[in-house]
Design an enzyme around this catalytic site. Structure first.
Site, PDB file in Angstrom:
ATOM      1  N   HIS A 160      -3.286   4.206   4.872  1.00  0.00           N
ATOM      2  CA  HIS A 160      -4.456   3.324   4.963  1.00  0.00           C
ATOM      3  C   HIS A 160      -5.696   4.044   4.432  1.00  0.00           C
ATOM      4  O   HIS A 160      -6.443   3.531   3.595  1.00  0.00           O
ATOM      5  CB  HIS A 160      -4.667   2.890   6.412  1.00  0.00           C
ATOM      6  CG  HIS A 160      -5.983   2.242   6.681  1.00  0.00           C
ATOM      7  ND1 HIS A 160      -6.321   1.009   6.165  1.00  0.00           N
ATOM      8  CD2 HIS A 160      -7.051   2.672   7.387  1.00  0.00           C
ATOM      9  CE1 HIS A 160      -7.543   0.700   6.560  1.00  0.00           C
ATOM     10  NE2 HIS A 160      -8.016   1.693   7.295  1.00  0.00           N
ATOM     11  N   TYR A 220       4.624   5.329  11.693  1.00  0.00           N
ATOM     12  CA  TYR A 220       4.914   3.906  11.937  1.00  0.00           C
ATOM     13  C   TYR A 220       5.750   3.207  10.869  1.00  0.00           C
ATOM     14  O   TYR A 220       6.154   2.070  11.081  1.00  0.00           O
ATOM     15  CB  TYR A 220       3.591   3.135  12.137  1.00  0.00           C
ATOM     16  CG  TYR A 220       2.597   3.226  10.992  1.00  0.00           C
ATOM     17  CD1 TYR A 220       2.702   2.394   9.884  1.00  0.00           C
ATOM     18  CD2 TYR A 220       1.550   4.135  11.034  1.00  0.00           C
ATOM     19  CE1 TYR A 220       1.789   2.471   8.846  1.00  0.00           C
ATOM     20  CE2 TYR A 220       0.624   4.217  10.006  1.00  0.00           C
ATOM     21  CZ  TYR A 220       0.751   3.388   8.914  1.00  0.00           C
ATOM     22  OH  TYR A 220      -0.142   3.473   7.889  1.00  0.00           O
ATOM     23  N   ARG A 235       0.865  -1.180   0.000  1.00  0.00           N
ATOM     24  CA  ARG A 235       0.000   0.000   0.000  1.00  0.00           C
ATOM     25  C   ARG A 235       0.905   1.235   0.000  1.00  0.00           C
ATOM     26  O   ARG A 235       1.492   1.586   1.008  1.00  0.00           O
ATOM     27  CB  ARG A 235      -0.886  -0.040   1.255  1.00  0.00           C
ATOM     28  CG  ARG A 235      -1.891   1.062   1.303  1.00  0.00           C
ATOM     29  CD  ARG A 235      -2.063   1.743   2.626  1.00  0.00           C
ATOM     30  NE  ARG A 235      -2.142   0.969   3.835  1.00  0.00           N
ATOM     31  CZ  ARG A 235      -1.513   1.346   4.957  1.00  0.00           C
ATOM     32  NH1 ARG A 235      -0.746   2.418   4.978  1.00  0.00           N
ATOM     33  NH2 ARG A 235      -1.631   0.637   6.051  1.00  0.00           N
TER      34      ARG A 235
END
Lengths: 385, 327
Positions: free
Chosen positions: A268, A277, A264
């Protein structure tokens, strides 16, 4: 891991899957130059629509957007590997699947804009609604497949008749209990369903390594469901693996599982912040594996693509993005009275009474000349009567 | 007339059998419902008659049972699923509330969900934990669902048929402690009363007593006992819990001026609370007393040896009647 196209576009022969790609020859050849150019165009188009949707969200036109950047090969490949009669069961990030099934991008945006919870007729387009609650759609896929068995459209030997279901979900959703229960049902009943997981490495901020001790492809094997791990940024590998699995399911050989290893590239959703992160070095590493670039390099090696074609694709993609932009900007809010329409299929006295109550409430403002942006309540009540 | 005297369980069996015969898109799914005929034997004989493609023994996975029924419904089937006991429906709660209830809405009305979820309902059978729950308020609160609660054999037969014919999802709460209570069933005569209507089963003048499903015998017993003291209770069987038939209940309350609701579920946040609030709003100037509720306590359903103290009984209902009439 199955790979037919290396990151530099070099083609690796594969005795079994090359045969699957060749199909019955002619128009069915999934790897013909014409088809390859088509996949390239599709991926460019859907990426442009995706980027425009992100932009629209930043402009306040969408409440949220879940980008599929980087997953174009997995989705365009899986979508085109299916046959027209197959039923596809997506999650909420399957914009390439929707594109391959002929669902216009603006219809995907209806739910993200907040004008509807869905944008198409699942039976007309043989594509289930987008699913927000992770993994919930997996048992639906198996149930639909059980319906196919009862309808006698599995294992007849007629490729125009035999039908299967493609159930899509992400690596995060694969941790949900309902996915495991779906494996159980699919295996118990030999349901003609192919589970297709796009492992994009992250379930929001949780990496796949935290979600699973083993490659996801191994999970279904505990249920006796054969599985393969495929390079998800390789459109040819995806096409071959999904077509092969769907062919087996249609033939009555039972369920299959495919893990498409992809990435990805964006967050998100537009509410996410990847900088908290994951390291940018990881994103740079995966940028080298870009699925669109990979197919372009392959087509260049085949000398089946030229600058004019690439420019034409880019122009079409730009036009699509602009059309999407104008469509969304011009999209009017629905009349709120419509929210009472489809809660139930049959008349429901409570809902009807509350609809009346709502109409009476907004009718109060009409005398005050207060433009609340709603249709004439009195007229609507008349229509109801 | 071809009326037959049947236990409630067998009335449901007859309803399922006739539905399976009438429409080949109807199929049954659940744990042990095939060869065994279900833990309560409600599906007894149906596997032998219709085969394993239509009476499907499933793996033990409630979310899977309900979730696959969604896919079957999209494909045009009319699944009837059995949950073995009320306390086992919770693993399927996600599928029922986020999927079954919302699919029609989510697809702008293009997909129907004619799914029936049969759940043996209520306590009083001396069972172990999770076998005696009353989850009706959880589902009644969820838009998109309908709930029927038959209390007698005739309703059990016809509500089974009508639930299966309904284009919306229906939860059938079957009064398990009354499965073997017999009653007359006429499968040839479709009832005039809609399944979504409440029924005044005993006329009265002093107060209205509303109940449903497993609580109906208690309601009628209470009315008889009260009558011995000269108190005439009008007893209503709610029958449908989603939607609740407010017009019938309100008409009764306007006649009697008082309402007592009894159910097995905890009173706190129960369906009785919703009915009490709405009836207070609709009938405020007709009410001569606050609406009284007699039900379960705000506790997990207790171990069986204590359930007699938890469940409403004759004395507790009559105590409620006394409090109602004090005003």
């Amino acid at each position: 891991m199955i790979q037919l196209l290396a990151a530099d576009g070099t083609r690796t022969p594969h005795a079994e899957l090359d045969e699957v790609l060749a199909g019955r020859g002619g128009e069915d050849d999934l790897a013909s130059p014409q088809r390859l150019r088509g996949y390239y165009r599709d991926m460019v188009m859907i990426r442009a629509a995706d980027l425009e949707a992100t932009s629209l969200q930043r402009q306040g036109q969408l409440g949220l957007w879940a980008s599929a950047l980087g997953q174009e090969a997995a989705q365009i490949g899986a979508g085109h590997a299916s046959r027209e009669q197959d039923y596809l069961v997506p999650t909420y990030r399957e914009h390439g699947i929707a594109w391959a099934r002929g669902i216009e991008p603006w219809r995907l945006l209806e739910s993200y804009r907040g004008v509807s919870h869905g944008g198409w007729d699942p039976n007309e387009l043989r594509t289930h609604p987008y699913m927000i609650v992770l993994g919930s759609q997996a048992p639906h896929a198996v149930g639909y497949a059980m319906g196919l068995q009862r309808d006698g459209v599995v294992g007849t030997g007629d490729p125009e008749t035999d039908t299967a279901v493609l159930a899509l979900f992400g690596d995060g959703a694969s941790s949900e209990g309902e996915v495991s229960e779906s494996f159980t049902f699919a295996a118990s009943f030999d349901a003609p369903v192919v589970f297709f997981t796009q492992n994009n490495q992250w379930a929001i901020s949780v990496p796949t390594s935290v979600q699973s001790r083993v490659p996801l492809a191994q999970r279904s094997r505990g249920w006796g469901i054969p599985s393969v791990r495929v390079d998800g940024n390789d459109v040819l590998a995806i096409l071959a693996a999904v077509r092969e699995a769907l062919d087996a399911a249609r033939a009555g050989e039972g369920p299959r599982f495919i893990e498409a290893v992809t990435y990805r590239m964006a967050a998100h959703t537009t509410s996410d912040d990847t900088s908290r992160y994951r390291p940018s070095s990881e994103e740079e590493e995966w940028a080298e594996k870009d699925p669109i670039l990979r197919l372009r390099r392959h087509l260049e090696q085949l000398e089946e693509i030229d600058e004019a074609f690439i420019a034409r694709c880019d122009e079409e993609a730009h036009d699509l993005a602009m059309a999407l932009h104008h469509h969304i900007h011009g999209m009017e809010d629905p009349d709120p009275v419509g929210m009472f329409t489809h809660a139930y299929a049959e008349p429901h006295p409570i809902v009807e009474a509350e609809r009346e109550q709502y109409l009476d409430y907004i009718a109060q403002f009409e005398d005050e000349g207060d433009d609340v942006g709603r249709d004439d309540a009195a007229e609507q009540k008349g229509e109801l009567a | 007339m071809s009326s037959t005297n049947l236990p409630i369980a067998k009335a449901i069996t007859a309803g399922l059998r006739d539905a399976l015969r009438a429409d080949d898109k109807v199929l049954l799914m659940g744990e042990d419902i095939g060869v065994l005929g279900g833990v309560f034997r409600v599906t007894d004989g149906l596997h032998a008659e219709f085969g394993s493609q239509r009476v499907v023994d499933t793996p033990l996975a409630e979310a899977g049972i309900v979730g696959t029924s969604v896919g079957l419904a999209v494909r045009g089937y009319r699944p009837v699923v059995e949950i073995q006991f009320d306390g086992f429906v919770y693993p399927a709660f996600n599928q029922i509330t986020t999927q079954v209830a919302k699919m029609h809405n989510r697809t702008n009305g293009t997909v129907h969900m004619p799914i029936v979820i049969r759940i043996p309902h209520g306590g009083g059978i001396g069972a172990i934990e999770h076998h005696s729950e009353s989850p009706e308020a959880l589902f009644a609160h969820t838009a998109g669902l309908r709930i029927l609660a038959p209390s007698n054999a005739q309703d059990a037969y016809w509500m089974t048929r009508q639930a299966i014919e309904c284009e919306d999802p229906v939860i059938m709460l079957e009064p398990k402690k009354r499965y073997w209570v017999k009653g007359d069933v006429d499968p040839d005569q479709r009832p005039e009363l809609s399944p979504w209507q409440a029924e005044v089963v005993r006329p009265g003048t002093d107060a209205t007593l509303l109940a449903w499903g497993p609580s109906m015998p208690l309601a009628l017993e209470s009315a008889e006992a009260a009558a011995e003291d000269g108190i005439e209770l009008e007893v209503i069987d709610a029958r449908s819990l989603a939607p609740v038939d407010y017009p019938t209940i309100a008409a009764s309350v306007r006649r009697t001026g008082r309402l007592l609701i009894t159910h097995e579920a905890p009173v706190l946040g129960g369906l009785g609370a919703e009915i009490a609030a709405r009836l207070t709003e609709e009938c405020f100037y007709h009410l001569e007393a606050p609406v009284i509720r007699v039900g379960g306590y705000h506790l997990p359903y207790p171990p069986a040896r204590m359930e007699h103290a938890y469940l409403p009984d004759l004395d507790r209902v009559l105590d409620g009647v006394d409090r109602l009439l004090e005003h």
